[in-house]
Design a protein around this motif. Structure first.
Motif, PDB file in Angstrom:
ATOM      1  N   THR A 202       0.833  -1.197   0.000  1.00  0.00           N
ATOM      2  CA  THR A 202       0.000   0.000   0.000  1.00  0.00           C
ATOM      3  C   THR A 202       0.868   1.247   0.000  1.00  0.00           C
ATOM      4  OG1 THR A 202      -0.184  -0.174   2.416  1.00  0.00           O
ATOM      5  CG2 THR A 202      -2.028  -1.026   1.105  1.00  0.00           C
TER       6      THR A 202
ATOM      7  N   VAL B 192     -11.177   5.898   5.102  1.00  0.00           N
ATOM      8  CA  VAL B 192     -10.741   4.765   5.925  1.00  0.00           C
ATOM      9  C   VAL B 192     -11.865   4.241   6.817  1.00  0.00           C
ATOM     10  CG1 VAL B 192      -8.312   5.454   5.946  1.00  0.00           C
ATOM     11  CG2 VAL B 192      -9.858   6.343   7.711  1.00  0.00           C
TER      12      VAL B 192
ATOM     13  N   THR C 274      -5.584   5.702   0.060  1.00  0.00           N
ATOM     14  CA  THR C 274      -4.699   4.539   0.047  1.00  0.00           C
ATOM     15  C   THR C 274      -4.776   3.855  -1.318  1.00  0.00           C
ATOM     16  OG1 THR C 274      -5.249   4.144   2.375  1.00  0.00           O
ATOM     17  CG2 THR C 274      -4.093   2.380   1.204  1.00  0.00           C
TER      18      THR C 274
ATOM     19  N   TRP D 168      -3.027  -1.970   5.967  1.00  0.00           N
ATOM     20  CA  TRP D 168      -4.375  -2.417   5.609  1.00  0.00           C
ATOM     21  C   TRP D 168      -4.572  -3.870   6.026  1.00  0.00           C
ATOM     22  CZ3 TRP D 168      -6.095  -3.945   0.051  1.00  0.00           C
ATOM     23  CH2 TRP D 168      -7.496  -3.908  -0.064  1.00  0.00           C
TER      24      TRP D 168
ATOM     25  N   PHE E  73      -9.235  -0.917   8.014  1.00  0.00           N
ATOM     26  CA  PHE E  73      -8.179  -0.032   8.509  1.00  0.00           C
ATOM     27  C   PHE E  73      -8.285   0.060  10.036  1.00  0.00           C
ATOM     28  CE2 PHE E  73      -8.868   1.452   4.151  1.00  0.00           C
ATOM     29  CZ  PHE E  73      -7.567   1.460   3.669  1.00  0.00           C
TER      30      PHE E  73
ATOM     31  N   ASN F 210      -1.338   3.822   4.145  1.00  0.00           N
ATOM     32  CA  ASN F 210      -1.840   3.167   5.347  1.00  0.00           C
ATOM     33  C   ASN F 210      -1.600   1.659   5.335  1.00  0.00           C
ATOM     34  OD1 ASN F 210      -3.024   5.624   6.334  1.00  0.00           O
ATOM     35  ND2 ASN F 210      -4.650   5.346   4.817  1.00  0.00           N
TER      36      ASN F 210
END
Length: 396
Positions: free
Chosen positions: A44, A362, A385, A49, A372, A47
């Protein structure tokens, strides 16, 4: 990493032996053996994940299963599947009995199943483990979140089901009604979400009594299917938590918990299009009555795929998840996921998938398991993301 490679190697090696022996005769009965193993890599842009360290690239995306089934009589069939996975903090190599059932069909329009039974809901809930059936490495996460797979895949109880022929001008109806109990895995997404501090919470168990059903219509239009699913449940959990001075007993329970799902599918030659909409309402009392949390989640997606060659299939979907928590400062969140994928089939047993996700939002990481988690992103979650998913699947 070595353990992952060894397990996949051993599984594939064992499966190769069985490729020409997927059926054996035992006491004049045909016994079928099937299995699968997959290994993925996820990277990613920002973030982390699905509980994996994906911002640095992660191979912690492995699952496998093996099942056996046989028809004891013309009307009675039994089967079971063992499943194991390691996805970041989920699964952690703790094998489970995925499903185990006895199925007796009186006639086409009436049958019963009992045991740990796959939950029929929407287009793909009961076929989540059949990765080889679809082009996507990950199903639309707003409707089929892989981080809470163990919550949705099966129930311990019974089903009544059947198929009703409506004639050439009416198509056919397939129905399923079920009731049973759901047990959450300690290595699943809900446990991981709820035990994120503060306060310190140590859960012993979460379970839920469930009942619901599914009704789908194979319409007179060739290749067109429409349907609806519904379930309600009552969650209960226990453990201990530390509100400050020390630990005390923890309980949680549902005041309301239900899910409605509507779906359609059209298949024509090499082309397929799917669409689903799901809405759910959860009202829970947590921390032994000290906190009430309500979440209203609405999710939908539209997906399409086309098989260009026998060995190559392309697909794309747009998935949307909106979550609203009226009692938690009237918070709201969303995840909009644009997906493109290409699948390559080496043969009938082995495929390779390359998939891109372009996500905005998210969700509500502290209140809803949208994929997330704040604990995996200590420096804070970024609003967007992008993800690359590479996945190899072997099945026999």
């Amino acid at each position: 990493m070595r353990r992952i490679a060894l397990l996949v190697f051993l599984f594939v090696g064992f499966a190769q032996i069985l490729l020409n022996a997927q059926e054996v005769r035992i006491f004049d009965r045909t016994v079928q053996f099937h299995g699968f193993a997959s290994q993925g890599f996820v990277y990613t842009s920002q973030n982390n994940w699905l509980t994996m360290g994906t911002a640095s690239g992660s191979f912690a995306m492995t699952d496998m299963g093996a099942n056996v089934s046989t028809a004891l009589t013309d009307k009675l069939r039994i089967g079971a599947q063992v499943y194991d996975r390691n996805m970041g903090q989920l699964g952690q190599w703790h094998p489970t009995l995925d499903w185990a059932y006895a199925d007796y069909r009186f006639t086409d329009w009436l049958g019963i199943r009992g045991g740990k039974v796959k939950t029929v809901s929407g287009l793909y809930n009961d076929t989540q483990d059949m990765d080889f059936l679809r082009p996507f490495a990950l199903l639309p996460q707003g409707v089929y979140p892989t981080n809470i797979r163990e919550v949705t895949i099966a129930h311990k109880g019974g089903d009544i089901y059947g198929r009703i022929n409506l004639g050439q001008s009416g198509g056919s109806l397939m129905y399923t009604a079920f009731a049973g109990e759901r047990d959450d895995s300690k290595y699943g997404g809900y446990f991981y979400l709820e035990q994120t501090p503060p306060p310190v919470l140590l859960l012993n168990s979460i379970s839920a009594l469930q009942y619901g059903g599914d009704l789908r219509w194979n319409t007179p239009v060739k290749g067109l299917l429409v349907g609806a699913s519904r379930f309600s449940e009552s969650n209960n959990g226990d453990g201990i938590f530390n509100p400050g001075p020390g630990f005390m007993p923890y309980t949680q329970s549902s005041k309301a918990d239900w899910n409605n799902q509507f779906y359609g599918q059209y298949v024509h030659n090499k082309f397929e299009i799917d669409a689903e909409y799901r809405c759910s309402w959860i009202d829970e009392v947590l921390y032994s009555g000290l906190q009430e949390v309500q979440t209203n989640a609405k999710a939908w997606y539209v997906a399409g795929s086309y098989r260009i060659f026998k060995w190559m299939q392309v697909g794309s979907y747009y998935s949307n998840l909106d979550v609203h928590a009226p009692l938690n400062g009237n918070e709201s969140g969303y995840i909009h996921d644009k997906d493109v994928t290409v699948r390559f089939d080496a043969n009938r047993y082995l495929n390779f998938k390359l998939e891109g996700h372009f996500m905005d939002g998210v969700g509500l990481p502290g209140l809803y398991p949208g994929g997330f988690y704040s604990i995996d992103n200590p420096n804070g979650l970024k609003p967007q993301t992008n993800a690359l998913v590479v996945k190899t699947n072997f099945n026999f």
